[in-house]
Write a protein that holds these residues in place. Sequence first.
Motif, short mmCIF file in Angstrom:
data_model
loop_
_atom_site.label_atom_id
_atom_site.label_comp_id
_atom_site.label_asym_id
_atom_site.label_seq_id
_atom_site.Cartn_x
_atom_site.Cartn_y
_atom_site.Cartn_z
N PRO A 147 0.82 -1.22 0.00
CA PRO A 147 0.00 0.00 0.00
C PRO A 147 0.86 1.27 0.00
N TYR A 148 0.32 2.29 -0.66
CA TYR A 148 0.92 3.61 -0.64
C TYR A 148 -0.03 4.53 0.12
N PRO A 149 0.43 5.19 1.19
CA PRO A 149 -0.45 6.08 1.94
C PRO A 149 -0.84 7.28 1.08
N LEU A 150 -2.13 7.59 1.10
CA LEU A 150 -2.66 8.67 0.27
C LEU A 150 -3.54 9.57 1.14
N PHE A 151 -3.20 10.84 1.18
CA PHE A 151 -4.01 11.84 1.87
C PHE A 151 -4.93 12.47 0.85
N THR A 152 -6.24 12.48 1.12
CA THR A 152 -7.25 12.99 0.19
C THR A 152 -8.11 14.01 0.90
N ARG A 153 -8.40 15.12 0.21
CA ARG A 153 -9.28 16.16 0.76
C ARG A 153 -10.05 16.81 -0.38
N SER B 66 -5.58 14.73 -4.03
CA SER B 66 -4.88 13.64 -3.35
C SER B 66 -3.39 13.92 -3.32
N LEU B 67 -2.77 13.51 -2.24
CA LEU B 67 -1.33 13.70 -2.06
C LEU B 67 -0.76 12.40 -1.50
N ARG B 68 0.20 11.84 -2.19
CA ARG B 68 0.83 10.62 -1.68
C ARG B 68 1.82 11.03 -0.60
N VAL B 69 1.68 10.39 0.57
CA VAL B 69 2.57 10.67 1.70
C VAL B 69 3.75 9.71 1.57
N SER B 70 4.85 10.23 1.05
CA SER B 70 5.99 9.37 0.75
C SER B 70 6.88 9.13 1.97
N ASP B 71 6.82 10.01 2.95
CA ASP B 71 7.66 9.85 4.15
C ASP B 71 6.84 9.14 5.23
N PRO B 72 7.18 7.93 5.59
CA PRO B 72 6.42 7.20 6.61
C PRO B 72 6.42 7.88 7.97
N ALA B 73 7.40 8.73 8.24
CA ALA B 73 7.44 9.44 9.53
C ALA B 73 6.33 10.47 9.64
N ARG C 5 -2.30 11.47 10.93
CA ARG C 5 -3.37 10.79 11.68
C ARG C 5 -3.79 11.62 12.89
N GLN C 6 -2.82 12.20 13.58
CA GLN C 6 -3.12 13.04 14.75
C GLN C 6 -3.91 14.28 14.33
N GLN C 7 -3.53 14.91 13.25
CA GLN C 7 -4.22 16.12 12.78
C GLN C 7 -5.64 15.79 12.33
#
Length: 138
Positions: free
Chosen positions: A52-58, A66-73, A79-81
């Motif tokens: 899986p590739y993490p994807l932030f969508t708004r 959509s923005l792919r979150v490439s940095d796992p950190a 998630r907190q936000q």
Amino acid sequence: MTNASINYATLQAQRRALLAQLTPLDQLRRGSLTEQYFTARRQDGTRVRRGPYPLFTRKQGSKTVSLRVSDPALLPLYRQQLAALRQFEAVVGQLVAVGEQLSDLAVSEVVQKKTPGGTGASRRSAPSGRGSDRGGGP
């Protein structure tokens, strides 16, 4: 103390507590965090699932961004936000409910202050004997 003033004090205390819950919520983010997968075809023709590739969508206006979150950190921060926004929305919903109850109490206090029978209906009716001579003649 009357029941209304006790209820008013309780509602004011609830309101202050809800407002205090909003103070630490400074980083809010709308949207969602999902996982994206791709199907790729190897040279031999077999298909393989990538991700899986993490994807932030708004939503931005009427479009979905959509923005792919490439940095796992960054994932815990996103998630907190996102969770902070959900908490903010829940607290604001409760705050609106308490505000409506306070508004209802304020309206009921104004209604109780009015004197019974003070609508002026008896003053608007014409006194007996005077209303019949307005017709303009015999």
